[in-house]
Enzyme design. Structure first.
Site: not given
Ligand code: IPM
Ligand code: MG
Length: 385
Positions: A158, A205, A237, A261, A265
């Site tokens: 990042y 990884k 993975d 990240d 999710d």
């Molecule tokens: C998160 C989001 C952010 C990230 C984006 C919006 C830049 O996906 O906070 O998880 O990738 O960190």
């Molecule tokens: Mg995210």
């Protein structure tokens, strides 16, 4: 020494706390959900005799439109001068399919994380029993899952060097970690594990990436200082697979920015819906609290977004930044009570949910606020008896 104060009679009231909170709605449904998060904080202040001074500021697409900068200096100054931040989301579809745009809403979020030293992103994945059916994963696999993710937030690909070369035909993003960055997040993870089930899973990884080999080496070293905490390592993975195969096998997970990240999710499905997941970003000083869902432009303005992630983020804010545990627990209990009564927003409703139990954003916020009073008065009655 005896102190007398004739003007103020003695009172049993708890000491009032004054705190400055910045509301940073951002883009898309960020505005809708933080409105409800703020309402909950206002009610908590009223019920527990605190004074919360609210301030708001712009970030993301809105800020670009107003000032050309996704994180204006004025916003940053406010953020540096408060006790906690309740944040919504950033992002706008206009940028998603136009990679040539140089100034982007997400840059505001990344800069904010860096400037405020928010290196540890805590993402608790806890399933409310009432939502067992809302997930696409089988209830018997999910039941009892309780994972706390520590996602490193100010390093990795990042923030590594990025760019193009060969007339734009080659692009790169450097995945880079320094020892101290891994050390400090690892300590946070091990310390948290001591208050839970004493197990840390570090995800990397290391079979391919040198930055992951440094990550693993440092986590192993830090782990030696916590002999009472079990440590294991998984490749990302494999972790992506095991997370939904056997979510109960995890307690604390620590991982880098990019893997964190993606995995969080995925893990949101363990909590039923992304609309339920709150997060805390902490580090040097001020803490920032936000749902893990994004700006969700597909449902923006429809009033149907689930405000519970923002409300649960407000609970984390009370707990972590303001040291108000009973207040935070009151919020969580109120959310539980609303879910127990069968109320749902569309994202967490299932085939069995009656139509009149499906609430919009404001109605869901209002339900939580109503329950706050009931939960708080029950708690007071219990202490007085
Ligand atoms: C998160 C989001 C952010 C990230 C984006 C919006 C830049 O996906 O906070 O998880 O990738 O960190
Ligand atoms: Mg995210």
């Amino acid at each position: 020494m005896e102190i007398t104060n004739n003007e103020q009679p003695p009172t049993n009231k708890k000491k009032e706390m004054k705190k400055k909170i910045v509301i940073l709605p951002g883009d898309g449904i960020g505005k809708e959900v933080t409105t409800e998060g703020k309402r909950v904080l206002e009610k908590i202040a009223e019920l527990f005799d605190h004074t919360f001074e609210f301030n708001s500021a712009v970030i993301g697409h809105d800020a670009i439109e107003a000032t050309g900068n996704p994180l204006p200096d004025e916003t940053l100054a406010k953020l540096k001068n408060c006790d906690a931040i309740l944040f919504g989301a950033v992002g706008h579809p206009k940028y998603d399919n136009d990679p040539t745009l140089k100034v982007r809403p997400e840059q505001g979020l990344l800069k904010m994380r860096k400037e405020l030293g928010l290196y540890a992103n805590l993402r608790p994945i806890k399933l409310f029993d009432e939502l067992l059916e809302a997930s696409s994963i089988k209830p018997e696999i999910l039941k009892g899952s309780d994972i706390l993710f520590f996602r490193e937030l100010t390093g990795d690909v990042y923030f590594g060097e990025k760019g193009r070369k060969d007339d734009g035909n080659t692009a790169y993003d450097l995945m880079i970690y320094q020892r101290y960055e891994v050390e400090r997040i690892a300590h946070k993870a091990f310390q948290a594990a001591r208050t839970r089930n004493r197990k840390v899973t570090s995800v990397d990884k290391a079979n391919v990436l040198e930055s992951s080999r440094l990550w693993r080496e440092v986590v192993q070293e830090v782990g030696k200082q916590y002999p009472d905490v079990a440590l294991d390592h998984q490749f990302v993975d494999a972790a992506a697979m095991k997370l939904i195969q056997n979510p109960r096998s995890y307690d604390v997970v620590v991982t880098g920015n990019l893997f964190g990240d993606i995995l969080t999710d995925e893990a949101s499905q363990i909590a039923g819906s992304m609309g339920m997941l709150a997060s805390a970003s902490v580090g040097d000083k001020v803490g920032l609290y936000e749902p893990i869902h994004g700006s969700a432009h597909d449902i923006t303005g429809k009033g149907i977004a689930n405000p519970l992630a923002s409300i649960l983020s407000a609970a984390l804010l009370l707990d972590i930044s303001l040291g108000m545990k009973p207040e935070a627990e009151t919020v969580i209990k109120a959310v539980e009570a609303v879910l127990k009564s069968g109320y749902r927003t569309a994202d967490i409703a299932d085939a069995k949910t009656a139509k009149d139990k499906i609430l919009n954003t404001q109605q869901m916020g209002a339900q939580v606020v109503t329950r706050l009073e009931k939960v708080a008065s029950k708690a007071t009655m219990a202490t007085n008896n």
